[in-house]
Design a protein around this motif. Structure first.
Motif, short mmCIF file in Angstrom:
data_model
loop_
_atom_site.label_atom_id
_atom_site.label_comp_id
_atom_site.label_asym_id
_atom_site.label_seq_id
_atom_site.Cartn_x
_atom_site.Cartn_y
_atom_site.Cartn_z
N ARG A 32 0.80 -1.22 0.00
CA ARG A 32 0.00 0.00 0.00
C ARG A 32 0.84 1.28 0.00
N SER A 33 0.55 2.14 -0.95
CA SER A 33 1.24 3.42 -1.02
C SER A 33 0.31 4.51 -0.50
N ILE A 34 0.84 5.71 -0.49
CA ILE A 34 0.08 6.84 0.04
C ILE A 34 -0.47 7.67 -1.12
N SER A 35 -1.64 8.25 -0.93
CA SER A 35 -2.23 9.04 -2.01
C SER A 35 -1.85 10.51 -1.86
N TYR A 36 -1.98 11.24 -2.97
CA TYR A 36 -1.70 12.67 -2.93
C TYR A 36 -2.67 13.39 -2.01
N GLY A 37 -3.85 12.86 -1.92
CA GLY A 37 -4.84 13.44 -1.02
C GLY A 37 -4.43 13.38 0.43
N SER A 38 -3.47 12.52 0.75
CA SER A 38 -2.91 12.49 2.09
C SER A 38 -1.61 13.27 2.14
N LEU A 39 -0.83 13.12 1.09
CA LEU A 39 0.52 13.68 1.11
C LEU A 39 0.54 15.21 1.17
N TYR A 40 -0.18 15.85 0.26
CA TYR A 40 -0.07 17.30 0.21
C TYR A 40 -0.63 17.99 1.44
N PRO A 41 -1.77 17.57 1.95
CA PRO A 41 -2.21 18.16 3.23
C PRO A 41 -1.18 17.95 4.35
N ALA A 42 -0.55 16.79 4.36
CA ALA A 42 0.46 16.54 5.39
C ALA A 42 1.63 17.50 5.24
N LEU A 43 2.06 17.71 4.01
CA LEU A 43 3.15 18.66 3.77
C LEU A 43 2.76 20.06 4.24
#
Lengths: 206, 206
Positions: A32-43
Motif C-alpha cells: 500500500r502506497s500513500i495518495s496525494y490526497g494524504s501527502l499534500y495536506p500533510a506537507l
DNA sequence: GATCGATGTATCGGGACGATACATCCGGTC
DNA sequence: GACCGGATGTATCGTCCCGATACATCGATC
C-alpha cells in the motif's frame, strides 16, 4: 505517522512530492502506497508547523507574463527539513511508549528509520511490539476456541489463517529481538576484553 | 463493504446497533472491529435507501411526559432487513467481478457469507482473490529483488516478512480452492453414477 | 510531429475512525 | 436500601485518509 515518515525521508535530502510518494511506498512495506490526497495536506501541516520549508528552485524563467493563470505554476516544489524539524524527528525516533508500536503503520515507520535509533530504544520498541501482537494472538485464540462450534467452515478458515499470520509475526519479532541481543552481547564482549584462547581473526574494520 | 456486511447479518434476524457491532467484529476477522462513527452513518444510509427499517419495540412505557429532553430516548432501536434489502444482498452475494475480491475487507465479507453463495460463484471468487494476491506477491518480490542492496537490514526484514505473509495467503487460498474442487467432484460423482469396482460404503446421508 | 505515458502539483467529496456525550440496567457491597 | 461501577446502548463531531480528478510538462516512440 505520515508526518513522521516524511520527516524521516527529508532527513537524508530535500525532495519534491512525487519522489516523496515513491519513497513512502517502499517505507510502508512495498504494498500500500500513500495518495496525494494524504501527502499534500500533510506537507502543508508540516510547513505550517515550521518543521519543513518549501523552495521553488526551478523558476520557469520562460513564458511571458501571461502565465496560464492560477493553478498553472509548474516547476517542481522542493521540500526540505528545518532545524526544528530535525529536533522533532529526534524526539519521535526515541519514543518507546505504546504510541511507537501499538499501531502497525507507526511501528513500520519506526522500523524503517531504525538506523537513526539507539540500540536500547530499538530493543524496547521491538519488545513492545511483540507484547502487543502477542495480546492480539491470545485474544484471537480465545475467541476462536469459544466460538468454533458456531462458525461455518469458511469463517473458521479465515480465523485460523489470521491466527497463523499473527503467530508468525510474533516469531518474526522474536528472531529480530534475539539478533539484537546477540549484537549487544558481541558489542559488550568486544569492549570488555579481547577474547583469550582463539585468536581474533584479522579485524580490520573500524 | 460495511453495508454489505450489515445486510448479511440482518439476513438472519433483526438486531440493534450494539449487537451488530459485535457480530461485525467477528465477521471482519476477529481483530479489527468497526467504530460507531462508521456504523450509525451506515445504518442511516441503508435506511435512507430503503434496504433496512428500524423499529423501536421498547416504548419505555414509564417516565412522565418530561422526558430528559432531546438526545434522551433510550429503548433500543432494532434494525430489520426489508424485501428490497434481501434482493440487494442476493445481488451482492453473487458478484464475481474484481469488486468481490480486490479489496481484502470486501473479500472477507464474501467469505463470511459463503453459505449463502452458490458453489460456482464461491470458486470464482476464491480464484479471483488468489490472482490478486499472486500479483501482489510478484510485485513485492520484484521490488525486493531490485532494491535489496540499497535497503538497510530492518527494512529488508520488514519486506521479507511481508512477502512471506502474502505467499502464505496464496497457499492458503490454494488449499481452499482445492478442497472446493474436491467437493464439486464428489458431488458430481454421486450424481453421475454409483462407482463400480469398490463397493460404496453404507451411504445413509441425504 | 503527434500522441502516449511518466512525471509533477494540487483540490474535492465521501467516508472511516477515535473520542466523547449521554442514558439505562444490573450486579455486588456496605 | 442506597450507591457505585461496568456492561449495554444510541448518537455526533472533528480530523484525517483515500480515490478521483484537473491541470501541466517532458521525453520517447512510431
Amino acid at each position: 505517522m505520515l508526518e513522521f515518515a516524511i520527516l524521516g525521508l527529508l532527513q537524508q535530502s530535500p525532495m519534491h512530492g512525487y519522489e516523496l510518494r515513491k519513497e513512502l511506498a517502499s517505507v510502508l512495506g512495498g504494498l500500500r502506497s500513500i495518495s496525494y490526497g494524504s501527502l499534500y495536506p500533510a506537507l502543508k501541516r508540516l510547513q505550517a508547523a515550521g518543521l519543513i520549508a518549501s523552495e521553488d528552485p526551478v523558476p520557469r524563467a520562460l513564458l511571458p507574463a501571461d502565465a496560464p493563470a492560477l493553478t498553472g505554476r509548474r516547476g517542481k516544489v522542493v521540500y526540505a527539513i528545518t532545524a526544528e524539524g530535525k529536533e522533532r524527528f529526534a524526539d519521535l525516533v526515541s519514543q518507546t511508549g505504546p504510541e511507537a508500536y501499538d499501531d502497525e503503520g507507526r511501528f513500520g515507520v519506526h522500523l524503517a528509520f531504525f538506523r537513526h535509533t539507539a540500540a536500547d530504544v530499538r530493543l524496547r520498541i521491538l519488545e513492545g511490539r511483540r507484547r502487543t501482537v502477542e495480546r492480539q494472538r491470545d485474544r484471537l485464540m480465545d475467541s476462536l476456541r469459544r466460538t468454533q462450534e458456531k462458525l461455518d467452515r469458511y469463517t473458521l478458515e479465515l480465523q485460523r489463517h489470521g491466527l497463523d499470520s499473527v503467530d508468525r509475526e510474533v516469531r518474526w519479532l522474536t528472531e529480530l529481538i534475539d539478533s539484537e541481543r546477540d549484537d549487544a552481547r558481541a558489542e559488550a564482549a568486544r569492549a570488555d576484553e579481547p577474547p583469550t584462547g582463539t585468536a581474533p581473526p584479522n579485524d580490520v574494520t573500524t
